[in-house]
Enzyme design. Sequence first.
Site, short mmCIF file in Angstrom:
data_model
loop_
_atom_site.label_atom_id
_atom_site.label_comp_id
_atom_site.label_asym_id
_atom_site.label_seq_id
_atom_site.Cartn_x
_atom_site.Cartn_y
_atom_site.Cartn_z
N PHE A 72 0.85 -1.19 0.00
CA PHE A 72 0.00 0.00 0.00
C PHE A 72 0.89 1.24 0.00
O PHE A 72 1.85 1.33 0.77
CB PHE A 72 -0.89 -0.03 1.25
CG PHE A 72 -2.00 0.98 1.22
CD1 PHE A 72 -3.18 0.72 0.56
CD2 PHE A 72 -1.85 2.21 1.85
CE1 PHE A 72 -4.21 1.66 0.54
CE2 PHE A 72 -2.87 3.15 1.83
CZ PHE A 72 -4.05 2.87 1.17
N ASP A 97 1.29 -4.76 8.53
CA ASP A 97 0.13 -3.89 8.33
C ASP A 97 -1.09 -4.79 8.14
O ASP A 97 -1.15 -5.57 7.18
CB ASP A 97 0.37 -3.00 7.10
CG ASP A 97 -0.77 -2.01 6.86
OD1 ASP A 97 -1.90 -2.26 7.33
OD2 ASP A 97 -0.53 -1.00 6.17
N TYR A 146 -11.30 2.01 10.72
CA TYR A 146 -12.50 2.40 9.95
C TYR A 146 -12.87 1.42 8.84
O TYR A 146 -13.86 1.61 8.16
CB TYR A 146 -12.34 3.81 9.36
CG TYR A 146 -11.11 4.03 8.51
CD1 TYR A 146 -11.08 3.64 7.18
CD2 TYR A 146 -9.98 4.63 9.04
CE1 TYR A 146 -9.95 3.83 6.40
CE2 TYR A 146 -8.84 4.83 8.27
CZ TYR A 146 -8.83 4.43 6.95
OH TYR A 146 -7.71 4.62 6.19
N LYS A 147 -12.06 0.37 8.65
CA LYS A 147 -12.41 -0.62 7.61
C LYS A 147 -13.28 -1.71 8.25
O LYS A 147 -14.42 -1.43 8.61
CB LYS A 147 -11.14 -1.16 6.97
CG LYS A 147 -10.44 -0.10 6.11
CD LYS A 147 -9.11 -0.55 5.55
CE LYS A 147 -8.53 0.55 4.66
NZ LYS A 147 -7.07 0.51 4.56
N ARG A 197 -13.27 -3.60 -7.17
CA ARG A 197 -12.98 -4.40 -5.97
C ARG A 197 -14.25 -4.58 -5.15
O ARG A 197 -14.98 -3.62 -4.91
CB ARG A 197 -11.92 -3.61 -5.18
CG ARG A 197 -11.27 -4.33 -4.05
CD ARG A 197 -10.16 -3.48 -3.48
NE ARG A 197 -10.69 -2.34 -2.73
CZ ARG A 197 -10.05 -1.71 -1.75
NH1 ARG A 197 -8.83 -2.07 -1.41
NH2 ARG A 197 -10.59 -0.69 -1.12
C1 LIG Z 1 -6.36 1.72 4.41
C2 LIG Z 1 -4.92 1.41 4.56
C3 LIG Z 1 -4.07 2.25 5.25
C4 LIG Z 1 -4.59 3.54 5.79
O1 LIG Z 1 -3.64 4.30 6.41
P1 LIG Z 1 -4.07 5.60 7.23
O2 LIG Z 1 -2.80 6.25 7.53
O3 LIG Z 1 -4.77 5.10 8.46
O4 LIG Z 1 -4.97 6.42 6.37
C5 LIG Z 1 -2.76 1.86 5.42
N1 LIG Z 1 -2.30 0.68 4.93
C6 LIG Z 1 -3.10 -0.15 4.23
C7 LIG Z 1 -2.58 -1.44 3.71
C8 LIG Z 1 -4.43 0.20 4.01
O5 LIG Z 1 -5.22 -0.59 3.31
#
Ligand SMILES: *Cc1c(COP(=O)(O)O)cnc(C)c1O
Length: 411
Positions: free
Chosen positions: A124, A196, A221-222, A370
């Site tokens: 990511f 992560d 939030y997911k 997705r």
């Molecule tokens: C959604 C997501 C994030 C989000 O990071 P924030 O800093 O909390 O906005 C980070 N890593 C992955 C793999 C994600 O899917």
Amino acid sequence: MIPEFVLELDKYDVLAHKRDEFNLPDGVIYLDGNSLGPLSKHTQQHLQQVVQSQWGTDLIKSWNTHQWIDLPSKVGEKIAPLIGAAPGQVICCDSISVNLFKLLSGALKINSERRVILSLKDNFPTDLYIAQGLSQLLGTDRCELKQVELPDLLDQLDDSVSVLLLTQVNFRTGDLLDIQAITQYAHEHGILVVWDLAHSAGALPLELDKHQVDFAVGCGYKYFNGGPGAPAFVYVNQRIQERIRQPLTGWMGHRAPFQFDNEYQPSKGVSHFLSGTPNILSLAGLDAAMDAFSGVDMGDIRNKSIALSELFLRLVSEAESLTNLECISPLDAQQRGSQLSFAHPQAHAICQALIAQDVVADFRAPNIVRFGFTPLYQRFADIWQAVKILNQVVSSERYLKAEFQQRQKVT
Ligand SMILES: *Cc1c(COP(=O)(O)O)cnc(C)c1O
């Protein structure tokens, strides 16, 4: 209409009763809970109460009387059992990005005779960006991000690597990595690992303690449905808590913030990962949202997630008009997280046309549509309906309409 076998799947669904705990808009089939979880009824009530009677009435007393000050660890302890963590190792604060900065800095310092942060090219982006920022701050003689392809990963885990930074479930494809095997292999080479869990926590059973994970971050939030921008969580394994120090040494991570000492002294354990004042409203949302998981077995969530996605795949493969959608997620359910991704040159427009029909999925550049599976509130009948509408959208080529070609800021 809906075939009998689909109705049967809903009838015998052990999580079916959970759906009623959520406030889903009528008629909407929500396949994007992996991006922003929906509002639970309890969360809505609780937030109203926190705003009115805590903030609105009790004002600053609430830090003590409503234990606002303890919320980061209270919510962390609610998350802990869902990720296989014994108490005292999880705290909620900030975003994943900020927490990765803290963990990577701290881990590099522990393994300071090495300078490489190793990650995957398709990790990511924020994970890569944070490592790049850290490298810029420290200089490449002390920190360098190296990005490799997945098939080369294990070969690259050598004595030059200080920290391995991986996301368990790939946000584009849904590819699922083996935390236990990779962590063990990295440890054999003296490498610390940061996982992560943005697309894992709340979606899959996790055993962080058992698998000897060093550090992890995850999203509020997911799959945990904490609300837009809800704080992330940080996990720091007990055995390493005394060794790691993080650099964002704000007062909330101080041993005694209200002594207002001039010298920073970290509080014991994972709580020194706090920096500034917690976002109480967001944390309160996450606190209430976590209650939807109480009494829920993550194994049941995983089993239903697989069943939902297998039904989706089967229905897509039976629809002639959908042969142009190329599934880029692993076809073996054990090898993927809780999503299915399809590549199509018109993926963005297809996604927009679906949303216009109340089937909410998301688009990931350059060409991926997705679909996320969230067993707490999805029904098998929703999956059937969603594929039916997908089939209509694609076979009618309705997605070619101009209105579906516009790109917005957020996809
Ligand atoms: C959604 C997501 C994030 C989000 O990071 P924030 O800093 O909390 O906005 C980070 N890593 C992955 C793999 C994600 O899917």
